[in-house]
Scaffold this motif. Structure first.
Motif, PDB file in Angstrom:
ATOM      1  N   THR A 176      41.784  42.361  34.934  1.00 53.57           N
ATOM      2  CA  THR A 176      41.187  42.540  36.266  1.00 53.57           C
ATOM      3  C   THR A 176      40.577  41.231  36.748  1.00 53.57           C
ATOM      4  O   THR A 176      40.790  40.813  37.892  1.00 53.57           O
ATOM      5  CB  THR A 176      40.115  43.653  36.226  1.00 53.57           C
ATOM      6  OG1 THR A 176      40.726  44.851  35.761  1.00 53.57           O
ATOM      7  CG2 THR A 176      39.497  43.863  37.586  1.00 53.57           C
ATOM      8  N   LEU A 177      39.811  40.568  35.870  1.00 60.04           N
ATOM      9  CA  LEU A 177      39.212  39.286  36.251  1.00 60.04           C
ATOM     10  C   LEU A 177      40.280  38.254  36.569  1.00 60.04           C
ATOM     11  O   LEU A 177      40.135  37.460  37.512  1.00 60.04           O
ATOM     12  CB  LEU A 177      38.310  38.769  35.131  1.00 60.04           C
ATOM     13  CG  LEU A 177      36.988  39.507  34.946  1.00 60.04           C
ATOM     14  CD1 LEU A 177      36.286  39.016  33.692  1.00 60.04           C
ATOM     15  CD2 LEU A 177      36.098  39.333  36.159  1.00 60.04           C
ATOM     16  N   ASN A 179      35.403  30.768  42.821  1.00 54.25           N
ATOM     17  CA  ASN A 179      35.228  31.956  42.001  1.00 54.25           C
ATOM     18  C   ASN A 179      34.307  31.595  40.844  1.00 54.25           C
ATOM     19  O   ASN A 179      34.504  30.575  40.181  1.00 54.25           O
ATOM     20  CB  ASN A 179      36.587  32.437  41.467  1.00 54.25           C
ATOM     21  CG  ASN A 179      36.484  33.747  40.725  1.00 54.25           C
ATOM     22  OD1 ASN A 179      35.878  33.819  39.674  1.00 54.25           O
ATOM     23  ND2 ASN A 179      37.089  34.789  41.297  1.00 54.25           N
ATOM     24  N   LEU A 220      41.595  38.894  40.071  1.00 53.20           N
ATOM     25  CA  LEU A 220      40.629  38.437  41.076  1.00 53.20           C
ATOM     26  C   LEU A 220      40.594  36.914  41.153  1.00 53.20           C
ATOM     27  O   LEU A 220      40.546  36.330  42.248  1.00 53.20           O
ATOM     28  CB  LEU A 220      39.235  38.974  40.747  1.00 53.20           C
ATOM     29  CG  LEU A 220      39.053  40.488  40.828  1.00 53.20           C
ATOM     30  CD1 LEU A 220      37.712  40.909  40.227  1.00 53.20           C
ATOM     31  CD2 LEU A 220      39.173  40.955  42.281  1.00 53.20           C
ATOM     32  N   THR A 225      43.778  35.503  42.814  1.00 56.68           N
ATOM     33  CA  THR A 225      43.711  35.757  44.260  1.00 56.68           C
ATOM     34  C   THR A 225      42.821  34.737  44.948  1.00 56.68           C
ATOM     35  O   THR A 225      43.192  34.158  45.978  1.00 56.68           O
ATOM     36  CB  THR A 225      43.190  37.183  44.528  1.00 56.68           C
ATOM     37  OG1 THR A 225      44.060  38.112  43.899  1.00 56.68           O
ATOM     38  CG2 THR A 225      43.120  37.476  46.015  1.00 56.68           C
ATOM     39  N   ASP A 226      41.633  34.493  44.381  1.00 56.73           N
ATOM     40  CA  ASP A 226      40.720  33.510  44.967  1.00 56.73           C
ATOM     41  C   ASP A 226      41.309  32.106  44.940  1.00 56.73           C
ATOM     42  O   ASP A 226      41.192  31.350  45.911  1.00 56.73           O
ATOM     43  CB  ASP A 226      39.369  33.517  44.242  1.00 56.73           C
ATOM     44  CG  ASP A 226      38.528  34.742  44.570  1.00 56.73           C
ATOM     45  OD1 ASP A 226      38.869  35.451  45.545  1.00 56.73           O
ATOM     46  OD2 ASP A 226      37.540  34.992  43.849  1.00 56.73           O
TER      47      ASP A 226
END
Length: 147
Positions: free
Chosen positions: A5-6, A20, A9, A12-13
């Motif tokens: 999950t991290l 991030n 994220l 994406t950033d």
């Protein structure tokens, strides 16, 4: 799952050019020097598990093994896990763990062959896996007369 999950994220950033807070921790070019000592200890421990390949045998011949127990013998470059059953039957297998190649050891408490590297256990009579991570039995080893 948390790291996946991290990672999603973070990627994406990064693609969108946003900062991030996890960027430094997951940067593939990071230099984690503080972890160097732990890394060294773990890798030395892994290498030490293979020292049984060069150690002398526990006994030199099958007759030296008491009924109901086992021992690792040396036959040239091979290590042989030999179990002498209570009825005198002899069961011999390659002492090389089928998971990552460490030499198995006799467990007198469990009456099984146990791998000190990752905890696999093998049945003394049949060589089959009792507990993983190994997923293949020990290879049978043919003993010759006089062994």
């Amino acid at each position: 799952m948390t790291h996946g999950t991290l990672g999603g994220l973070l990627v994406t950033d990064l693609v969108q050019g946003r900062d991030n807070p996890w960027r430094g921790l997951y940067d593939p070019g990071r230099q984690p020097l503080r972890a160097g000592g732990e890394w060294l200890r773990e890798n030395v421990n892994a290498v030490l598990q293979y020292r049984d390949w060069v150690r002398p045998a526990q006994v030199s011949k099958v007759e030296d093994i008491s009924p109901g127990s086992g021992a690792v013998l040396r036959r040239g470059l091979h290590r042989v896990a030999v179990y002498r059953a209570g009825d005198g039957a002899v069961h011999a297998y390659s002492a090389r763990c089928t998971h990552m190649g460490c030499v198995v050891r006799w467990s007198s408490e469990e009456k099984s062959w146990d791998c000190p590297c990752h905890g696999s256990r093998f049945d003394a009579r049949s060589g089959v896996v009792l507990n993983g991570p190994a997923n293949a039995p020990l290879e049978p080893y043919p003993l010759e007369d006089g062994d």
